[in-house]
Motif scaffolding. Sequence first.
Motif, PDB file in Angstrom:
ATOM      1  N   ASN A 436      23.948  45.934  77.560  1.00 14.83           N
ATOM      2  CA  ASN A 436      23.456  47.276  77.372  1.00 14.83           C
ATOM      3  C   ASN A 436      21.866  46.956  76.544  1.00 14.83           C
ATOM      4  N   GLY A 437      21.517  45.728  76.615  1.00 17.01           N
ATOM      5  CA  GLY A 437      20.169  45.538  75.933  1.00 17.01           C
ATOM      6  C   GLY A 437      19.198  46.117  76.800  1.00 17.01           C
ATOM      7  N   TRP A 438      17.726  45.873  76.428  1.00 20.96           N
ATOM      8  CA  TRP A 438      16.720  46.359  77.101  1.00 20.96           C
ATOM      9  C   TRP A 438      16.910  46.084  78.613  1.00 20.96           C
ATOM     10  N   VAL A 439      16.992  44.882  79.036  1.00 20.87           N
ATOM     11  CA  VAL A 439      17.106  44.480  80.478  1.00 20.87           C
ATOM     12  C   VAL A 439      18.109  45.356  81.154  1.00 20.87           C
ATOM     13  N   ASP A 440      19.171  45.291  80.673  1.00 23.15           N
ATOM     14  CA  ASP A 440      20.385  46.272  81.469  1.00 23.15           C
ATOM     15  C   ASP A 440      19.884  47.586  81.332  1.00 23.15           C
ATOM     16  N   ARG A 441      19.368  47.912  80.247  1.00 20.90           N
ATOM     17  CA  ARG A 441      19.015  49.682  80.174  1.00 20.90           C
ATOM     18  C   ARG A 441      17.933  49.946  81.305  1.00 20.90           C
ATOM     19  N   ILE A 442      16.866  49.101  81.149  1.00 16.29           N
ATOM     20  CA  ILE A 442      15.755  49.365  82.171  1.00 16.29           C
ATOM     21  C   ILE A 442      16.300  49.299  83.708  1.00 16.29           C
ATOM     22  N   ASN A 443      17.076  48.301  83.804  1.00 16.42           N
ATOM     23  CA  ASN A 443      17.423  48.143  85.328  1.00 16.42           C
ATOM     24  C   ASN A 443      17.997  49.278  85.772  1.00 16.42           C
ATOM     25  N   ASN A 444      19.058  50.028  84.924  1.00 16.15           N
ATOM     26  CA  ASN A 444      19.702  50.943  85.157  1.00 16.15           C
ATOM     27  C   ASN A 444      18.845  52.287  85.237  1.00 16.15           C
ATOM     28  N   ILE A 445      17.857  52.396  84.473  1.00 21.90           N
ATOM     29  CA  ILE A 445      16.886  53.331  84.760  1.00 21.90           C
ATOM     30  C   ILE A 445      15.883  53.254  86.005  1.00 21.90           C
ATOM     31  N   VAL A 446      15.804  52.179  86.060  1.00 15.26           N
ATOM     32  CA  VAL A 446      15.000  52.033  87.352  1.00 15.26           C
ATOM     33  C   VAL A 446      15.650  52.255  88.799  1.00 15.26           C
ATOM     34  N   ASP A 447      16.897  51.767  88.593  1.00 18.40           N
ATOM     35  CA  ASP A 447      17.839  52.247  89.805  1.00 18.40           C
ATOM     36  C   ASP A 447      18.143  53.494  90.017  1.00 18.40           C
ATOM     37  N   ARG A 448      18.449  54.247  88.912  1.00 16.28           N
ATOM     38  CA  ARG A 448      18.550  55.644  88.852  1.00 16.28           C
ATOM     39  C   ARG A 448      17.360  56.359  89.440  1.00 16.28           C
ATOM     40  N   THR A 449      16.120  55.883  89.011  1.00 17.18           N
ATOM     41  CA  THR A 449      14.825  56.518  89.431  1.00 17.18           C
ATOM     42  C   THR A 449      14.630  56.389  90.825  1.00 17.18           C
ATOM     43  N   LYS A 450      14.968  55.219  91.120  1.00 19.21           N
ATOM     44  CA  LYS A 450      14.733  54.935  92.662  1.00 19.21           C
ATOM     45  C   LYS A 450      15.917  55.879  93.307  1.00 19.21           C
ATOM     46  N   ASP A 451      17.259  55.972  93.236  1.00 16.76           N
ATOM     47  CA  ASP A 451      18.235  56.582  93.623  1.00 16.76           C
ATOM     48  C   ASP A 451      17.892  58.120  93.781  1.00 16.76           C
ATOM     49  N   ILE A 452      17.410  58.936  92.688  1.00 13.11           N
ATOM     50  CA  ILE A 452      17.045  60.203  92.706  1.00 13.11           C
ATOM     51  C   ILE A 452      15.951  60.380  93.585  1.00 13.11           C
ATOM     52  N   ILE A 453      14.711  59.513  93.791  1.00 14.84           N
ATOM     53  CA  ILE A 453      13.781  59.800  94.700  1.00 14.84           C
ATOM     54  C   ILE A 453      14.296  59.369  96.129  1.00 14.84           C
ATOM     55  N   GLU A 454      14.948  57.989  96.419  1.00 17.37           N
ATOM     56  CA  GLU A 454      15.505  57.720  97.905  1.00 17.37           C
ATOM     57  C   GLU A 454      16.639  58.463  98.545  1.00 17.37           C
ATOM     58  N   LYS A 455      17.596  59.170  97.498  1.00 19.12           N
ATOM     59  CA  LYS A 455      18.528  59.943  97.990  1.00 19.12           C
ATOM     60  C   LYS A 455      18.416  61.486  97.940  1.00 19.12           C
ATOM     61  N   ASN A 456      18.079  61.940  96.631  1.00 15.67           N
ATOM     62  CA  ASN A 456      18.212  63.366  96.399  1.00 15.67           C
ATOM     63  C   ASN A 456      16.914  64.162  96.853  1.00 15.67           C
ATOM     64  N   TYR A 457      15.751  63.383  96.332  1.00 18.22           N
ATOM     65  CA  TYR A 457      14.411  64.063  96.706  1.00 18.22           C
ATOM     66  C   TYR A 457      14.253  64.097  98.186  1.00 18.22           C
ATOM     67  N   ARG A 458      14.569  62.731  99.159  1.00 13.97           N
ATOM     68  CA  ARG A 458      14.840  62.463 100.343  1.00 13.97           C
ATOM     69  C   ARG A 458      15.574  63.485 100.998  1.00 13.97           C
ATOM     70  N   ALA A 459      16.836  63.809 100.606  1.00 14.15           N
ATOM     71  CA  ALA A 459      17.463  64.639 101.377  1.00 14.15           C
ATOM     72  C   ALA A 459      16.911  66.239 101.362  1.00 14.15           C
ATOM     73  N   PHE A 460      16.134  66.491 100.203  1.00 15.40           N
ATOM     74  CA  PHE A 460      15.599  67.623  99.854  1.00 15.40           C
ATOM     75  C   PHE A 460      14.335  67.685 101.087  1.00 15.40           C
ATOM     76  N   LEU A 461      13.681  66.773 101.402  1.00 14.04           N
ATOM     77  CA  LEU A 461      12.656  66.587 102.285  1.00 14.04           C
ATOM     78  C   LEU A 461      13.181  66.493 103.818  1.00 14.04           C
ATOM     79  N   ASN A 462      14.217  66.030 103.946  1.00 14.06           N
ATOM     80  CA  ASN A 462      15.016  65.863 105.380  1.00 14.06           C
ATOM     81  C   ASN A 462      15.349  67.356 105.547  1.00 14.06           C
ATOM     82  N   ASP A 463      16.018  67.975 104.665  1.00 15.84           N
ATOM     83  CA  ASP A 463      16.204  69.500 104.915  1.00 15.84           C
ATOM     84  C   ASP A 463      14.980  70.342 105.210  1.00 15.84           C
ATOM     85  N   ILE A 464      14.176  70.142 104.291  1.00 13.13           N
ATOM     86  CA  ILE A 464      12.685  70.785 104.850  1.00 13.13           C
ATOM     87  C   ILE A 464      12.195  70.814 106.313  1.00 13.13           C
ATOM     88  N   ALA A 465      12.264  69.260 106.753  1.00 12.88           N
ATOM     89  CA  ALA A 465      12.249  69.025 108.106  1.00 12.88           C
ATOM     90  C   ALA A 465      12.655  69.581 109.095  1.00 12.88           C
TER      91      ALA A 465
END
Length: 562
Positions: A436-465
């Motif tokens: 739970n140090g900075w390396v762990d924490r930032i890795n989790n934040i990066v993974d969550r950020t990419k997850d929101i963009i690659e899954k949730n925002y992508r799903a929104f875009l695919n719905d629009i298409a």
Amino acid sequence: MSDYNLIDEPWISVVVDYKGTTKLVGLKEFFEHAHEYIALAGDMPTQDFAVMRFLLAILHTVFSRYDAHGEPYEMIELNDRMQQIEKVDLEDEEDYEDALMETWKDLWNAKKFPEIVVKYLDAWHDRFYLFDDKYPFYQVTKEEIDTSKISKASPSKILGKNINRLISESGNKIALFSPKYDANNNKGLLTYDELTRWLITFQSYTGLSDKVIFGNEKYKASKGWLFDLGGVYLSSDNLYQTLILNLRLINRSNVNYNYSVQKPCWENAPSKLVEKAIRSSCIDNIAELYTTWSRAIYFNKFNMDDVFQMEIVKLPDIKHEDMFLEPMTLWKYNNVGDNKGKFTPRKHQLNKSLWRSFGLMTKFEEVGEVNAKIPKRKPGIIEWLNDIDESIKNQHIKINAISMEDDGNATSWVPINEVEDKLDIGEFIVNDLQKNGWVDRINNIVDRTKDIIEKNYRAFLNDIAKIRGIESGAFTSSSIESMYFKIDKPFRDWLTNINYDDNKDEKEQIWNKELKNLVIRQAKIIIEQASPKDFTGIIENDSVKNIVTAYNNLMSNINKKL
């Protein structure tokens, strides 16, 4: 005849002030004044990377034999040319490692290079002539590429406009936006200092468009060791500190490397280097790795007023699999293919920010570890940063990324672009390795950020298409990249502004809020540009799907994750 010695002649371009003023210096002047310079300032970042590794090879060689005070280590025997001639006695291995670490600490605290570096260069002065009958710098003699030794009647020919990667013009295609005009053969002209820098760079980034090899039995040819790397190195606002930060005197991945004799290319005759390259693809010392050749190069004359031309013959490739002697690259674990079960260098991807690879840079996970479906191995230079944590407390550093992009053609691998990026962070972030140090924490934040963009925002875009009745591919991909572009600077600013005593939970919530606002803002832009058809929507599973329901689903998923 010997001419243009790199120790004395000015060829290394350095930045000397914050106005961006540059200066050319020779090796002697460079090592005497490195602490006064800000950074290297060559023709392009990939060139600076290659030149930096050449400079580091000198330092690795010197400080594997001498301490920071210029005294030889007790466990090392040297001949009259300051050359290490025996390996460390087995019973002295730990003492040698301790001595190397002490040398590094002394160098860091000294803030300037000791005289021993220049003394070493003076001792090997005859090996740094750009033009020489026996030891031409980074080249071979005519005898080494004799017709009897190569696969064709003559070596391949390379012109100045080929070796100059700012142009990279072949005989078949004209470089339209060249930094040099074409009249009077100007593209093919090089100065002495340009030739020296591009020679080092060419040995590191070559490609495979030339055809001549040694002998008649085919072998896998090198396209330049650096060409395959996702280069990673550390830097500071002082060139001396930058070099010392990257001077990895201890290798924790394979301690056997710590006791190998350093063998930079200039300490061997050209004929021996070619023989070694053909005989073995393995290298066991970092000075040899940093000065390895991809081509046997020969040019017997040079005039700055004439088009430059050299002759080259391919040398065999270096072993890539699990080559953990190399500290300056990202690694990928291969689950399939010829390298299955092994790590190989992983290049940086164009238009993909370095922070998106934060896990590859900072995590070390063995096969079988929890969540380690694909093992990770961080670059050796980041491991080294962890090792020197106590010595550089509160130092602000940059983690730099550098790669050469190729044309995608496996028969040529022509260099066409370079990838460059950096992260400006406090060293305490990369060195906070506890749970739970900075390396762990930032890795989790990066993974969550990419997850929101690659899954949730992508799903929104695919719905629009789908609602618009268009192919999702190009529309979704371009919108995803646009989203990454929008969050890139805010994320870098957030990362740079992390302080040692910041509350991790509070800092994470700041980014979560920022990320949510950025994604919602982009989604609302799409809604503002919507047509009546987007609001009418389509019937799917007995319910209406339109741009509003798609947006509500996006909001719901984001709220759950953040």
